[in-house]
Scaffold this active site. Structure first.
Site, PDB file in Angstrom:
ATOM      1  N   ASP A   1       0.737  -1.203   0.010  1.00 57.46           N
ATOM      2  CA  ASP A   1       0.107   0.053   0.022  1.00 57.46           C
ATOM      3  C   ASP A   1       0.899   1.114  -0.059  1.00 57.46           C
ATOM      4  O   ASP A   1       2.136   1.059   0.378  1.00 57.46           O
ATOM      5  CB  ASP A   1      -0.884  -0.210   1.049  1.00 57.46           C
TER       6      ASP A   1
HETATM    7  C1  BGC Z   1      -4.978   3.435  -0.015  1.00 55.32           C
HETATM    8  C2  BGC Z   1      -5.053   2.231  -1.157  1.00 55.32           C
HETATM    9  C3  BGC Z   1      -4.981   3.074  -2.328  1.00 55.32           C
HETATM   10  C4  BGC Z   1      -3.623   3.772  -2.481  1.00 55.32           C
HETATM   11  C5  BGC Z   1      -3.175   4.568  -3.674  1.00 55.32           C
HETATM   12  C6  BGC Z   1      -3.853   4.243  -0.013  1.00 55.32           C
HETATM   13  O1  BGC Z   1      -4.061   5.189   0.919  1.00 55.32           O
HETATM   14  O2  BGC Z   1      -4.812   2.633   1.205  1.00 55.32           O
HETATM   15  O3  BGC Z   1      -6.430   1.580  -1.060  1.00 55.32           O
HETATM   16  O4  BGC Z   1      -4.852   2.115  -3.567  1.00 55.32           O
HETATM   17  O5  BGC Z   1      -3.857   4.720  -1.327  1.00 55.32           O
HETATM   18  O6  BGC Z   1      -4.080   5.506  -3.808  1.00 55.32           O
END
Ligand code: BGC
Length: 729
Positions: free
Chosen positions: A252
Site C-alpha cells: 500500500d
Molecule cells: C489506500 C489504497 C490505495 C492507495 C493508492 C492508499 O492510501 O489505502 O487503497 O490504493 O492509497 O491511492
C-alpha cells in the site's frame, strides 16, 4: 493459539494445483522467464520500484523497458471505478454489489470496470477489496468491500477479479490483511489467531488467488507485531506458499518500511516508490546495492520481476494494450477517452437490485400514482456545487452515493433521487412538495402537505486521510448523519404514510425510526453510485420487485455487535474470534433488528424439498479431494407464490458436526439468486466445495472435515431458514 505465519508444506502442495488450473500461469511464466533473461539489474529495479509520487500519470507508475516491449506500468485506484479520470463510470460501491447477491451482476460490474481501465491504458486497477472484511461496524472503509461474511465476500472477490481480468486489466486484491479500521492503520497491530484468519480474513483472499488474481496489496497495519509488507509469514508463507499465489505483492502507498526486510518478506513492488514525493526510495538504488553486495539474493529480485512480468502476460497486456494517453491523475483526469460504453446499464441494475426493502407495512410500496408526494432531506438531491465538488468525495453534502477516500471515482453524472422521482411524478400527475434541507420543522411542513412523504437520511465514512464532519475515516456513530432521526421524527409526526430511504456505508441503529408508527416503509438504498435515483425509482414505483438482501446484520443496539473499532493505540487482539456479525448474534442468542441476509420483496416465496447428493460422504473424501472440488450438491425448490414477478436470493447455511472444535452455530456456504414469474418454481442448486464443509485445524495446519452429522439449511435469510436436512460425514 497458533498465529499467522505457520504455514505447512502439506497445505501448500494440496492447494497449489487448484490455483493454477483456471488460468494459464504456466505460459505466462515461461514468457516472463524469457523476458527476464534480457534484463539488467538496473532495469529490474525500475520494474519493482515506483517512480515516486506524482511522477507519472497514475497513482503508481514503474519504469519502462523498451527492449522487452514493457511500458511504464500504470497502477490506478480503485474498487468502484477509475479514480482521478473523467468520462468514466462511478459504479455502485462494493457493499452495494454485495447486497445484490447476484454473481452475474457482480461479474458484469468487474468486466465493465476492467474495460474502462483498459480503455485508459491502466494496467492494474487497485481493487477489489476484502480487507477490511468489516468486522467492526464503524470501520471507515467497510463499504469498499462486499460483505463481512467471508463466503459472500470471497465469491464476490472471485467474480469481480474474473470479470476485470477477462477484460484485460490486472486486478489487485487489497488490503492484505487485518486492516479493519482507519484509526491507527499505519501503526496498530492486528493479532489474528490462525484459525480465525483462515476461516474469516484470509478466506476471500484465498478465493481471489484461486480466481487467478494478478496482484495483492499488503496493508498499512502490522499483524502480530510486524508490518504486513515486512511479514515473511504473511507474504512468503501464507499468501505465496500456502495459497499458491503466483502474482505479485505491492505495498500500500507508503506501507513499506525497510529495504531488505520487505524484500525478504516477499514484497515484489514498492509504491509509490518514494515517501510521497520526498525522493527517498527504500528500493531503487538501495535495492540495487543490496543485491550487488549479496545481502539480498539475486534470485529474490528475479522472483519479483518474474511475478510482475508473468501477471502482465497472464492477462495479455503484451498484445496491443492501449497506453496512457492524454490524461493524468494530476490534472483532474482530463483529456482521456470516454470509456463508459453502455456501463450505465449494469450500474443501474446494481443500484436497483442492491436495494434492501426492510419494512413495508400495508404494502405502502410500490407507489401507486400518488396524488401528492413530499420529498424531504438533503440526501434527496445532488450536492448543489456538483457531485464531484469535494476532492475524493470528502464531504457529505447532498445525496450519498459513495464513501470518501482513494476508493472513489469522479461521477460522470449523478442521478439524484428527487430528479428520478420527479420524472415519474410527471407521468403520474403527482404533485411533488419538497424540502431539501435537513431542518425538521421544514420537513414537517412539506410532509403535512402531501399524501405520502419520503424522507431521505444517510450515514457516511471513508478513508482516514480526510476528515468529514469530525470523522477521520471510521464512523463516529451508528446513528444517521445530520440528526436524521429528528428529521424522520418530524416528518412522521406530520404524515401518517412516511417512507424512509437510507443511503449508508454500513449498518445503522434503526430503533428510533422504527418507533414512529407513521414510518410504514424503510428502503435501504446502500451506496448506489451514479445511477442512484434511477435504481431507487425502479424500486419505489415497482418496475422491479426489490431483491437485495443485507450483507451484514442490523442490530438493535451498538453493543450487540461483537467487534468495534479499537481505541488506545488501535491494537486489536481479535478477541471476538470467529464470532463476527451473525456468528456473534447466533452464539450469544442476541436478537438482531434485521438479520444478515434479510430483505423483503413485493412478492413472496416458498421453499420446498431438500435433496443432498450424496447424503453420506465416503470417509476418504476429506483428504483425497481438492479444497475447491464440489463434493456435495444440495437442491431445493423455490416458488413465487405471490402476485408479481421477483427474484429471490436463496441462502445455504451449514452447521458443522459436534466433533468439530467449537464453531459458529451456522455459516453461509452458498447462495443463488433466481428470477421467478408469478407461480413459477425453480430448483436451486448449491455446490459445496470441500472447503465449505471444513474447519482450519491449527495443529495439522490443514482444512479438516469433522466426522458426524452436518445440518444443512436453506432459507431466505440467516434466521429465516425454511428447509433443512442432514449430511453424514
Ligand atoms: C489506500 C489504497 C490505495 C492507495 C493508492 C492508499 O492510501 O489505502 O487503497 O490504493 O492509497 O491511492
Amino acid at each position: 493459539m497458533k498465529h499467522l505465519g505457520s504455514a505447512s508444506l502439506l497445505a501448500i502442495s494440496a492447494t497449489f494445483r487448484t490455483v493454477v488450473a483456471d488460468v494459464d500461469w504456466t505460459t505466462a511464466y515461461s514468457k516472463a522467464t524469457t523476458a527476464l533473461g534480457k534484463l539488467t539489474n538496473q532495469e529490474k529495479i525500475g520494474i519493482v520500484t515506483g517512480t515516486g509520487w506524482e511522477k507519472g500519470p497514475c497513482v503508481g507508475n514503474t519504469s519502462p523497458v523498451a527492449k522487452i516491449g514493457l511500458p511504464s506500468l500504470c497502477l490506478q485506484d480503485g474498487p468502484l471505478g477509475v479514480r482521478y479520470a473523467q468520462n468514466v463510470s462511478a459504479f455502485p460501491a462494493g457493499i452495494m454489489a454485495g447486497s445484490t447477491w447476484d454473481v452475474d451482476l457482480i461479474r458484469e460490474r468487474g468486466v465493465a470496470m476492467g474495460e474502462e481501465a483498459k480503455g485508459l491504458g491502466i494496467h492494474v486497477l487497485l481493487g477489489p477489496v476484502s480487507g477490511p472484511l468489516g468486522k467492526n461496524p464503524r470501520g471507515g472503509r467497510n463499504w469498499e468491500g462486499f460483505s463481512n461474511d467471508p463466503y459472500l465476500a470471497g465469491i464476490a472477490m472471485a467474480e469481480t477479479i474474473k470479470g476485470m481480468q477477462s477484460a484485460g486489466v490486472q486486478a489487485n486484491a487489497k488490503h492484505y490483511i487485518g486492516n479493519e479500521q482507519e484509526k491507527f492503520r499505519g501503526s496498530a497491530t492486528a493479532n489474528i489467531p490462525d484459525r480465525v484468519n483462515h476461516e474469516l480474513y484470509l478466506w476471500p483472499f484465498a478465493d481471489a488467488v484461486k480466481a487467478g488474481v494478478a496482484s495483492v496489496m499488503c496493508s498499512y497495519n502490522r499483524v502480530n507485531g510486524t508490518y504486513v509488507c515486512e511479514h515473511e509469514g504473511a507474504l512468503e508463507g501464507v499468501l505465496k506458499r500456502e495459497l499458491g499465489f503466483r502474482g505479485w505483492v505491492v505495498s500500500d502507498w507508503g506501507a513499506q518500511h525497510t529495504t531488505n526486510g520487505s524484500a525478504f518478506a516477499g514484497l515484489d513492488m514498492a509504491m509509490p516508490g518514494d515517501g510521497f514525493g520526498n525522493n527517498k526510495y527504500l528500493w531503487g538504488e538501495s535495492l540495487a546495492t543490496a543485491v550487488s553486495s549479496g545481502e539480498i539474493p539475486q534470485s529474490r529480485l528475479d522472483d519479483m520481476v518474474t511475478r510482475i512480468l508473468a501477471s502482465y502476460y497472464l492477462v495479455g497486456q503484451d498484445k496491443e494494450y492501449p497506453s496512457v494517453q492524454g490524461w493524468s491523475s494530476w490534472n483532474g483526469g482530463k483529456g482521456g477517452p470516454n470509456v463508459q460504453g453502455d456501463h450505465k446499464k449494469v450500474a443501474r441494475a446494481i443500484a436497483r437490485d442492491g436495494i434492501v426493502l426492510l419494512k413495508n407495512e400495508g404494502n405502502i410500496l410500490p407507489l401507486k400514482k400518488p396524488k401528492s408526494l413530499a420529498i424531504v432531506g438533503s440526501d434527496a438531491i445532488v450536492n448543489p456545487s456538483g457531485p464531484n465538488a469535494c476532492v475524493d468525495r470528502g464531504c457529505n453534502i447532498g445525496t450519498l452515493a459513495m464513501g470518501w477516500g482513494s476508493g472513489t471515482a469522479e461521477f460522470p453524472y449523478l442521478v439524484g433521487p428527487l430528479d428520478a422521482i420527479q420524472a415519474q411524478a410527471k407521468l403520474d400527475n403527482t404533485t411533488i412538495v419538497s424540502s431539501i434541507t435537513d431542518t425538521p420543522a421544514e420537513g414537517a411542513t412539506a410532509a403535512a402537505a402531501a399524501d405520502t412523504a419520503i424522507v431521505f437520511i444517510n450515514s457516511h465514512a471513508g478513508e482516514g486521510y480526510i476528515v468529514v464532519e469530525g470523522s477521520d475515516g471510521d464512523r463516529l456513530t451508528l446513528s444517521p448523519a445530520h440528526n436524521g432521526n429528528d428529521l424522520v421524527r418530524s416528518v412522521a409526526s406530520s404524515n401518517p404514510n412516511t417512507i424512509v430511504v437510507i443511503h449508508s456505508v454500513g449498518p445503522l441503529i434503526l430503533e428510533p425510526i422504527l418507533s414512529f408508527p407513521s414510518v410504514k416503509a424503510i428502503v435501504w438504498a446502500g451506496l448506489p453510485g451514479q445511477e442512484s435515483g434511477n435504481g431507487l425509482a425502479d424500486i419505489l414505483y415497482g418496475k422491479t420487485s426489490p431483491s437485495g438482501k443485507l450483507p451484514y446484520t442490523i442490530a438493535r443496539r451498538d453493543e450487540d455487535y461483537g467487534g468495534d473499532v479499537k481505541g488506545g493505540n488501535g491494537d486489536d487482539e481479535y478477541s471476538e474470534g470467529l464470532y463476527v456479525d451473525y456468528r456473534y448474534f447466533d452464539k450469544r442468542g442476541i436478537k438482531p433488528r434485521f438479520e444478515f441476509g434479510f430483505g423483503l420483496s413485493y412478492t413472496t416465496f416458498t421453499y420446498s424439498g431438500l435433496e443432498i447428493t450424496p447424503s453420506t460422504l465416503s470417509p476418504s473424501i476429506g483428504l483425497s479431494s481438492d479444497l475447491y472440488d464440489t463434493i456435495v450438491t444440495v437442491t431445493t425448490a423455490v416458488t413465487n407464490n405471490g402476485t408479481v414477478a421477483g427474484a429471490e436470493a436463496a441462502q445455504f447455511y451449514v452447521s458443522l458436526p459436534s466433533s468439530a472444535p467449537e464453531s459458529p452455530v451456522r455459516q453461509l456456504r452458498g447462495f443463488k439468486k433466481v428470477m421467478l414469474g408469478v407461480g413459477e418454481s425453480k430448483t436451486v442448486k448449491f455446490d459445496l466445495r470441500r472447503k465449505d464443509l471444513s474447519y482450519w485445524d491449527v495443529v495439522a495446519q490443514q482444512w479438516v472435515m469433522a466426522k458426524g452429522e452436518y445440518t444443512v439449511w436453506v432459507g431466505a435469510s440467516s434466521r429465516d431458514l425454511r428447509v433443512s436436512g442432514v449430511l453424514r460425514g
